[in-house]
Design a protein around this motif. Structure first.
Motif, PDB file in Angstrom:
ATOM      1  N   GLN A  38       0.867  -1.174   0.000  1.00  0.00           N
ATOM      2  CA  GLN A  38       0.000   0.000   0.000  1.00  0.00           C
ATOM      3  C   GLN A  38       0.903   1.222   0.000  1.00  0.00           C
ATOM      4  O   GLN A  38       1.857   1.298   0.769  1.00  0.00           O
ATOM      5  N   LEU A  83       2.922   7.956  -7.354  1.00  0.00           N
ATOM      6  CA  LEU A  83       1.791   7.041  -7.210  1.00  0.00           C
ATOM      7  C   LEU A  83       0.783   7.579  -6.204  1.00  0.00           C
ATOM      8  O   LEU A  83       1.142   8.294  -5.261  1.00  0.00           O
ATOM      9  N   ALA A  87      -3.098   3.790  -2.403  1.00  0.00           N
ATOM     10  CA  ALA A  87      -3.375   2.812  -3.462  1.00  0.00           C
ATOM     11  C   ALA A  87      -2.723   1.476  -3.094  1.00  0.00           C
ATOM     12  O   ALA A  87      -1.670   1.430  -2.453  1.00  0.00           O
ATOM     13  N   LEU A  89      -0.967  -1.973  -4.550  1.00  0.00           N
ATOM     14  CA  LEU A  89      -0.270  -2.448  -5.733  1.00  0.00           C
ATOM     15  C   LEU A  89       0.049  -3.922  -5.603  1.00  0.00           C
ATOM     16  O   LEU A  89       0.372  -4.406  -4.516  1.00  0.00           O
ATOM     17  N   GLU A 103      -1.728  -1.560 -10.138  1.00  0.00           N
ATOM     18  CA  GLU A 103      -2.652  -1.151  -9.085  1.00  0.00           C
ATOM     19  C   GLU A 103      -3.818  -2.123  -9.039  1.00  0.00           C
ATOM     20  O   GLU A 103      -4.314  -2.569 -10.075  1.00  0.00           O
TER      21      GLU A 103
END
Length: 122
Positions: A38, A83, A87, A89, A103
């Motif tokens: 994250q 980024l 998010a 990944l 992602e």
């Protein structure tokens, strides 16, 4: 005549299949171990120059990742853009290095990795 037509059709089908495969499959992901991270921090901005002298900026991230069994690994990788914070990944690792990333949604995380990321984010 008929055999020549069939042979040509087979060659065309194989070539089209090959082109479709190359366009849709990222070879850096085949045979790679998958970890999940994250984005919790800003990337470290790194400037560099190409051989032609053109400047470009990339962002380096070092994060703790977890595989589907919850096994932890420190991962360092670069991205061509900053980024999105928070998010998730999926990181693809071959050997000692990160070969690719993608992602993913929280619902796509394996349960153990999701639990470990929640604990690490606190």
């Amino acid at each position: 005549m008929k055999k020549g037509f069939i042979a040509t059709a087979v060659v065309l089908i194989v070539l089209v299949g090959f082109v479709v495969f190359i366009q849709n499959v990222n070879l850096n992901r085949i045979g790679a171990q998958q970890y999940y991270v994250q984005i919790t921090q800003d990337g470290k901005e790194m400037e560099d120059k190409s051989d032609s002298g053109q400047k470009y900026v990339s962002y380096e991230y070092t994060l703790q990742g977890f595989d589907s069994n919850g096994k932890e690994k420190s991962l360092t990788f670069t991205a061509g853009k900053e980024l999105r914070k928070d998010a998730y990944l999926r990181i693809y690792v071959k050997g000692d290095g990160v070969s690719s990333y993608q992602e993913v949604k929280a619902s796509e995380l394996p349960e153990l990795a999701k639990q470990k990321l929640a604990i690490a984010g606190q």
